[in-house]
Design an enzyme around this catalytic site. Structure first.
Site, mmCIF file in Angstrom:
data_model
loop_
_atom_site.group_PDB
_atom_site.id
_atom_site.type_symbol
_atom_site.label_atom_id
_atom_site.label_comp_id
_atom_site.label_asym_id
_atom_site.label_seq_id
_atom_site.Cartn_x
_atom_site.Cartn_y
_atom_site.Cartn_z
ATOM 1 N N GLU A 30 -29.555 -61.273 40.809
ATOM 2 C CA GLU A 30 -28.398 -61.865 40.163
ATOM 3 C C GLU A 30 -27.870 -62.849 41.116
ATOM 4 O O GLU A 30 -27.570 -62.279 42.183
ATOM 5 C CB GLU A 30 -27.462 -60.529 40.047
ATOM 6 C CG GLU A 30 -26.145 -61.040 39.375
ATOM 7 C CD GLU A 30 -24.956 -60.038 39.098
ATOM 8 O OE1 GLU A 30 -24.984 -59.079 39.674
ATOM 9 O OE2 GLU A 30 -24.201 -60.461 38.495
ATOM 10 N N GLU A 55 -24.766 -63.521 47.120
ATOM 11 C CA GLU A 55 -23.451 -63.625 47.043
ATOM 12 C C GLU A 55 -23.150 -64.625 48.609
ATOM 13 O O GLU A 55 -23.527 -64.140 49.362
ATOM 14 C CB GLU A 55 -22.462 -62.472 46.998
ATOM 15 C CG GLU A 55 -21.119 -62.578 46.922
ATOM 16 C CD GLU A 55 -20.375 -63.672 45.923
ATOM 17 O OE1 GLU A 55 -20.729 -63.348 44.914
ATOM 18 O OE2 GLU A 55 -19.721 -64.550 46.572
ATOM 19 N N ASP A 105 -19.592 -70.420 39.465
ATOM 20 C CA ASP A 105 -18.436 -71.471 39.637
ATOM 21 C C ASP A 105 -18.432 -72.635 38.875
ATOM 22 O O ASP A 105 -19.364 -73.159 38.650
ATOM 23 C CB ASP A 105 -18.243 -71.837 41.047
ATOM 24 C CG ASP A 105 -17.816 -70.461 41.832
ATOM 25 O OD1 ASP A 105 -17.539 -69.313 41.413
ATOM 26 O OD2 ASP A 105 -18.097 -70.627 42.971
ATOM 27 N N GLU A 181 -16.409 -60.677 33.266
ATOM 28 C CA GLU A 181 -16.530 -60.604 31.637
ATOM 29 C C GLU A 181 -15.568 -59.458 30.913
ATOM 30 O O GLU A 181 -14.517 -59.814 29.979
ATOM 31 C CB GLU A 181 -17.998 -60.008 31.178
ATOM 32 C CG GLU A 181 -18.332 -59.871 29.835
ATOM 33 C CD GLU A 181 -19.478 -59.566 29.314
ATOM 34 O OE1 GLU A 181 -20.521 -59.509 30.379
ATOM 35 O OE2 GLU A 181 -19.929 -59.045 28.547
#
Ligand SMILES: C[S@@+](CC[C@H](N)C(=O)[O-])C[C@H]1O[C@@H](n2cnc3c(N)ncnc32)[C@H](O)[C@@H]1O
Length: 204
Positions: A30, A55, A105, A181
């Site tokens: 992810e 991340e 982004d 979401e």
């Protein structure tokens, strides 16, 4: 927490991500996992799969890594770095069964559009790192970025669109929602989704 964190590989280092786990098996990535809501629930739902969360924002990275440690998930590893060079240069060929990019982004100002992650060279790199039949799920609330994503992804002959709800990660009833979401759904914003599969080579 030390078990969960993987150090950023050197720029030209091809890594073997299976070595980061205690056992081998399907590997999922992810990109931009934020606070790790999806990553955690995905890891809990599929304990037989190995998940990497990447991340670059230190605050979210630390939050997510701590969250994984608190829940004691053993099938997650996290890296703090830019996902673009990781996919382009660090991952080996045909290593991922699934890739998730949720709410990347959008860089909405026109002069910043070139900073968007999903562009043709990145799509080519994704094709390289997916196994044949591997899946890529993309979701965004930004219609302009979505149109660009659809254009560059559908131009790739090695990726074929599948229904978002057909893919094993996205069936309507057991969909795992991401933090963004949930927030955007509550605000009534539209969410745009695309799922593709890497075509299998012809075995004749
Ligand atoms: C809008 S948030 C979405 C977070 C999460 N995917 C969700 O849907 O709730 C985008 C996240 O991706 C991270 N990110 C953006 N570009 C990245 C990159 N190239 N490499 C790693 N992380 C990135 C940002 O720091 C941010 O946490």
């Amino acid at each position: 927490m030390d078990d969960i964190i993987v150090n950023e590989p050197a720029a030209d280092d091809r890594v073997d991500p299976q070595c980061w786990f205690d056992s081998t098996g399907p590997l999922e990535l992810e990109i931009g996992c934020g606070k790790g809501g999806f990553l955690l629930r995905r890891a809990q739902q599929y304990p037989d799969r190995r998940l990497i969360g990447i991340e670059w924002a230190n605050k979210f990275y630390k939050y997510a890594a701590d969250r994984m440690a608190r829940w004691g998930v053993s099938n997650v590893r996290m890296i703090r770095m830019d996902a673009e060079p990781f996919v382009k240069f660090n991952l080996p060929d045909a290593c991922l069964t699934s890739l998730f990019v949720f709410h990347p982004d959008p860089w909405p100002k026109r002069r910043h559009n070139k900073r968007r992650l999903i562009q043709t060279p990145f799509v080519d790199a994704v094709v390289r790192v997916l196994v044949p039949g591997g899946l890529w799920a993309i979701q965004t609330d930004h219609v302009d970025y979505f149109e660009q994503i659809r254009e560059v992804v559908s131009a790739c002959p090695d990726l074929g669109e599948i229904g978002f709800d057909e893919a094993d990660f996205c069936t309507e009833n057991d969909r795992i929602e991401t933090n963004f979401e949930i927030k955007y759904r509550r605000e009534g914003r539209a969410i745009y989704r695309l799922a593709v599969k890497k075509t299998q080579p012809n075995l004749c």
